[in-house]
Every structure is written in structure tokens, then in C-alpha cells.
Write a protein that holds these residues in place. Structure first.
Motif, PDB file in Angstrom:
ATOM      1  N   ALA A  46       0.693  -1.098   0.006  1.00  0.00           N
ATOM      2  CA  ALA A  46       0.016  -0.001   0.052  1.00  0.00           C
ATOM      3  C   ALA A  46       0.796   1.367   0.176  1.00  0.00           C
ATOM      4  O   ALA A  46       0.517   2.162  -0.691  1.00  0.00           O
ATOM      5  CB  ALA A  46      -0.876   0.123   1.095  1.00  0.00           C
ATOM      6  N   ALA A  47       1.855   1.421   1.077  1.00  0.00           N
ATOM      7  CA  ALA A  47       2.941   2.321   0.956  1.00  0.00           C
ATOM      8  C   ALA A  47       3.337   2.702  -0.521  1.00  0.00           C
ATOM      9  O   ALA A  47       3.743   3.775  -0.829  1.00  0.00           O
ATOM     10  CB  ALA A  47       3.783   2.012   2.038  1.00  0.00           C
ATOM     11  N   ALA A  48       4.003   1.395  -1.189  1.00  0.00           N
ATOM     12  CA  ALA A  48       4.687   1.754  -2.277  1.00  0.00           C
ATOM     13  C   ALA A  48       3.772   2.368  -3.564  1.00  0.00           C
ATOM     14  O   ALA A  48       3.857   3.099  -4.458  1.00  0.00           O
ATOM     15  CB  ALA A  48       4.953   0.429  -3.022  1.00  0.00           C
ATOM     16  N   ARG A  49       2.336   2.228  -3.242  1.00  0.00           N
ATOM     17  CA  ARG A  49       1.432   2.804  -4.033  1.00  0.00           C
ATOM     18  C   ARG A  49       1.028   4.411  -3.426  1.00  0.00           C
ATOM     19  O   ARG A  49      -0.203   4.876  -4.196  1.00  0.00           O
ATOM     20  CB  ARG A  49       0.061   1.953  -4.095  1.00  0.00           C
ATOM     21  CG  ARG A  49       0.488   0.733  -5.255  1.00  0.00           C
ATOM     22  CD  ARG A  49      -0.875   0.005  -5.311  1.00  0.00           C
ATOM     23  NE  ARG A  49      -0.694  -1.216  -6.213  1.00  0.00           N
ATOM     24  CZ  ARG A  49      -0.170  -2.415  -6.066  1.00  0.00           C
ATOM     25  NH1 ARG A  49       0.137  -2.862  -4.694  1.00  0.00           N
ATOM     26  NH2 ARG A  49       0.132  -3.324  -6.978  1.00  0.00           N
ATOM     27  N   ALA A  83       9.849  -2.159  -4.618  1.00  0.00           N
ATOM     28  CA  ALA A  83       8.457  -1.703  -4.797  1.00  0.00           C
ATOM     29  C   ALA A  83       8.449  -0.081  -4.931  1.00  0.00           C
ATOM     30  O   ALA A  83       7.716   0.288  -5.794  1.00  0.00           O
ATOM     31  CB  ALA A  83       7.765  -2.287  -3.642  1.00  0.00           C
ATOM     32  N   LEU A  84       9.405   0.618  -4.448  1.00  0.00           N
ATOM     33  CA  LEU A  84       9.425   2.015  -4.399  1.00  0.00           C
ATOM     34  C   LEU A  84       9.773   2.214  -5.681  1.00  0.00           C
ATOM     35  O   LEU A  84       9.401   3.516  -6.304  1.00  0.00           O
ATOM     36  CB  LEU A  84       9.987   2.682  -3.279  1.00  0.00           C
ATOM     37  CG  LEU A  84       9.533   2.610  -1.874  1.00  0.00           C
ATOM     38  CD1 LEU A  84      10.576   3.099  -0.759  1.00  0.00           C
ATOM     39  CD2 LEU A  84       7.979   3.169  -1.627  1.00  0.00           C
ATOM     40  N   GLN A  85      10.655   1.637  -6.412  1.00  0.00           N
ATOM     41  CA  GLN A  85      11.319   2.229  -7.631  1.00  0.00           C
ATOM     42  C   GLN A  85      10.434   1.396  -8.720  1.00  0.00           C
ATOM     43  O   GLN A  85      10.666   2.199 -10.077  1.00  0.00           O
ATOM     44  CB  GLN A  85      12.616   1.679  -7.647  1.00  0.00           C
ATOM     45  CG  GLN A  85      14.021   2.017  -6.568  1.00  0.00           C
ATOM     46  CD  GLN A  85      13.924   3.359  -6.609  1.00  0.00           C
ATOM     47  OE1 GLN A  85      13.309   4.124  -7.240  1.00  0.00           O
ATOM     48  NE2 GLN A  85      14.766   3.779  -5.653  1.00  0.00           N
ATOM     49  N   CYS A  86       9.589   0.474  -8.757  1.00  0.00           N
ATOM     50  CA  CYS A  86       8.712  -0.045  -9.652  1.00  0.00           C
ATOM     51  C   CYS A  86       7.605   0.573  -9.978  1.00  0.00           C
ATOM     52  O   CYS A  86       6.987   1.208  -8.941  1.00  0.00           O
ATOM     53  CB  CYS A  86       8.390  -1.632  -9.177  1.00  0.00           C
ATOM     54  SG  CYS A  86       7.336  -2.363 -10.354  1.00  0.00           S
TER      55      CYS A  86
END
Length: 382
Positions: free
Chosen positions: A19-22, A50-53
Motif C-alpha cells: 500500500a505504501a509503495a502505491r 517496490a518503491l522504484q517499480c
């Protein structure tokens, strides 16, 4: 496939981080805590990917693959091979964090073993967390929240990882590594949820042999001589493993230093070379010391698993034994001692651990003291 596939038994953590990555609940500072082997560092790297994706951790794009391979320009995993993280290291990391990301998403700094931060290093890191860059994300990893400064805790969002169940670890070993069912179940039980140790127990015979030798110690300490011998053997094994694990790195670093200076420069700038050589040897010694402490600490956890089993038998708790293959010997020890004596032995193990890790007591001295405290009473030795 996704970046989260390597996290075992952490469904709640995956939901939070996905959720945070989104963009839901995203913040600039995170504190990942959990018991040894729960996968704190793996979770931190997966979150960084996930943050970079663009798809919050698909697991197969260039961003995800480069982060997981350790080659992404905007994700740096900071670790130390020393006993403690120095203030100089922390200041370097703060300077790195101030750089703008190359690929215009996030500059992610993962600090493994944040519990090893020296007090001044903590303070250096605190300023960077208080005044983060617009695109900077700090991810600190530690066993417990209390292992970092309260001011850092208060400025970080906490993520707590759980210890995976034996069934979850068994499934991971069977499905991801292809370990046969019996060995997978044994490794999962013996590792007590420690994923890295479970993998080693399942795939390395020498690791299984070392553990088998260690877990028989509490039932074999029948004399003062046996206690001294056991302490010396345990530390010798740790020293040998440390030398083996660091040998290639030491040889490479030494060769690099000699290449850097060359025969001619070493003769013309001998003072500079000697200073560089002394600094290198100091760092190599600190690295080997840490490995020794890590190996001894791992053995102490094995000893604690035996004492835990004895206590389970003494109290009739009905919980599965970690060392079920030793049930007969453990039952004899449980009958011959009391729960109070077992708890005192548990305290002795934790005291030895504290002496080595907190007060810098030489491992051999700490182990000798502990082994004497674990000595089997004469009524159990008969």
C-alpha cells in the motif's frame, strides 16, 4: 512472481508495504523490527524495489531486478562488518542520502543492523531523518524498536515482522529450494523460524553437524574439565569459521593495497603505505571479530533451544520440542533438575551473550563462565 515472494509468513507486512509503495501511508523514514531470521533486510530490499517499480513491486521489470541484484543506482544497502557502526560511516551515509535519485523516483538508503549504531552515529543519522531530502527514504532494520534512539523511533513508521511458523518455513524450503520433506521439516524446527539458518541447515551438512554437536552440550557438561573443553571447542569452531569466511576478502584487500602502491611507491612512500596497511589490518581484525561473535551467538541460540525443551518437559507445557531427536536425553535431564535450575541456566546463557556483545568480554572467558553455570548436577550425571 513479485518482489514479496521471498518473505515467509509476513502477509500483514506485505499488505502494509504494498500500500505504501502505491502512495498510501508513505513516509520518508521506516523502522523494520523483528527477531533474528524473520527477514528484516529482505523485507527492506523488497520494499525498496517496490518503491522504484512503476507497478509497486512486480518482480520482473528492470527496476525490480536491479534492486534485488544490488545494482540499482538509487538503492544503497548500508551494512558494517565491524562490531559497531561508527560516526564516520553514518556521516558518509548521510552525504549519500542527500543526492538526488538518478532515475527520478526515490533515493533509498537501507541500514542493516541499525542496532549497531554508535551513539554519535545515531545522532548523525537523526539529523538526516529530521530533515530528509524531498525524494529520500531511510529504512532502518533492528531486532527491537528500543535498539534505536527514541527520537529516531518517533520519526519513523514502524513495521514489525513476525517469526514464521515451522509449517511456513517447511513449505518455503520444499517449494522454493526443493528440499525433501523430512529434511525440510527438521531444518524448519531446528531453526526456530530463522529463514537463513533453515536454508543453511537444509543445504549444508557441516552446518547440521555443528548444530548437532552444540545441542548435545547441556547434557554432557558433567565435570569442570568437560566445561572448559566445551568452551574452548566452541570458540575454536567460531575462530575457524570466521577465518574461513573472511580469508578470500582479506587476500583480495591485501592484493588491492599492494597493487595500489606498487613496489616503487611502497619504497618511496613507505610511511603512507604503512599507515594504509595498519588501517586495513585493523578493519580486517574488526570484521573477523564480528564473525566470531556472530558464530558464537548462533551457538548460544542452539543451547537455549535445548534449555527451552527441558523446561517444556519439566512444566508439562505440551509444546513440540525443537530438538525432538534428543528427547530421551532431555527427559533424563528434566527429571534430574528443577524448572528453577533450568531458568538459572537460561539466565547464564543470556549473561554470557551480554558480556560478549555489550561489555566486550573475550568469548572464551564468557563461554567458560557460562559452561560452568550449565554444569549438570551430580544427580543427573549418574
Amino acid at each position: 512472481m513479485s518482489v514479496w515472494d521471498g518473505l515467509v509468513g509476513q502477509r500483514h507486512v506485505i499488505a502494509t508495504l504494498s500500500a505504501a509503495a502505491r502512495g498510501e501511508g508513505m513516509t520518508h523514514a521506516w523502522l523494520f523490527t523483528g527477531p533474528p531470521g524473520s527477514g528484516r533486510s529482505n523485507a527492506a530490499v523488497a520494499f525498496a524495489a517496490a518503491l522504484q517499480c512503476l507497478d509497486a513491486g512486480c518482480g520482473h521489470c528492470d527496476e525490480c531486478l536491479s534492486v534485488l541484484a544490488g545494482s540499482h543506482p538509487d538503492v544503497t544497502v548500508k551494512r558494517t562488518e565491524k562490531v559497531n557502526i561508527s560516526v564516520d560511516d553514518a556521516r558518509r551515509w548521510v552525504r549519500d542520502a542527500s543526492l538526488l535519485p538518478v532515475r527520478n523516483r526515490w533515493q533509498v538508503i537501507v541500514v542493516e543492523d541499525a542496532d549497531r549504531l554508535h551513539e554519535r552515529a545515531n545522532n548523525a543519522l537523526l539529523k538526516a531523518i529530521e530533515e530528509p531530502g524531498h525524494k529520500t527514504v531511510w529504512i532502518l532494520c533492528a531486532p527491537q524498536p528500543d535498539d534505536v534512539l527514541p527520537t529516531i523511533r518517533s520519526r519513523s513508521r514502524r513495521v514489525t515482522l513476525a517469526t514464521p511458523s515451522p509449517e511456513q518455513v517447511t513449505g518455503f524450503l520444499r517449494e522454493r529450494i526443493g528440499v525433501e520433506p523430512g529434511l525440510a521439516a527438521h531444518a524448519a524446527r531446528a531453526s526456530q523460524g530463522h529463514i537463513g539458518l533453515a536454508r543453511a541447515l537444509a543445504t549444508q551438512e557441516d552446518t547440521r553437524n555443528r548444530r548437532r554437536e552444540t545441542v548435545t552440550l547441556p547434557t554432557r557438561l558433567t565435570s569442570l574439565g568437560a566445561c572448559m573443553t566445551a568452551a574452548a571447542n566452541l570458540v575454536d569452531i567460531a575462530n575457524q569459521e570466521a577465518a574461513s569466511r573472511t580469508r578470500a576478502t582479506v587476500e583480495r584487500e591485501t592484493a588491492d593495497l599492494e597493487t595500489l602502491y606498487g613496489e616503487d611507491r611502497r619504497s618511496k612512500a613507505s610511511r603512507s603505505y604503512r599507515a594504509a596497511e595498519a588501517d586495513l589490518k585493523r578493519n580486517q581484525k574488526a570484521r573477523e571479530k564480528r564473525v566470531v561473535l556472530d558464530v558464537v551467538d548462533r551457538s548460544l541460540m542452539d543451547v537455549l533451544s535445548v534449555l527451552r525443551d527441558v523446561l517444556m518437559l519439566q512444566t508439562g507445557a505440551g509444546q513440540p520440542l525443537v530438538n525432538d531427536e534428543q528427547r530421551v536425553a532431555l527427559a533424563e535431564l528434566a527429571r534430574a533438575t528443577t524448572p528453577e535450575e533450568t531458568l538459572r541456566k537460561v539466565d547464564a546463557v543470556y549473561a554470557a551473550r551480554e558480556q560478549m556483545l555489550e561489555f566486550n568480554v573475550p568469548p572464551l572467558l564468557a563461554m567458560e563462565s557460562m559452561m560452568v553455570a550449565l554444569r549438570v548436577p551430580s544427580r543427573a550425571a549418574r
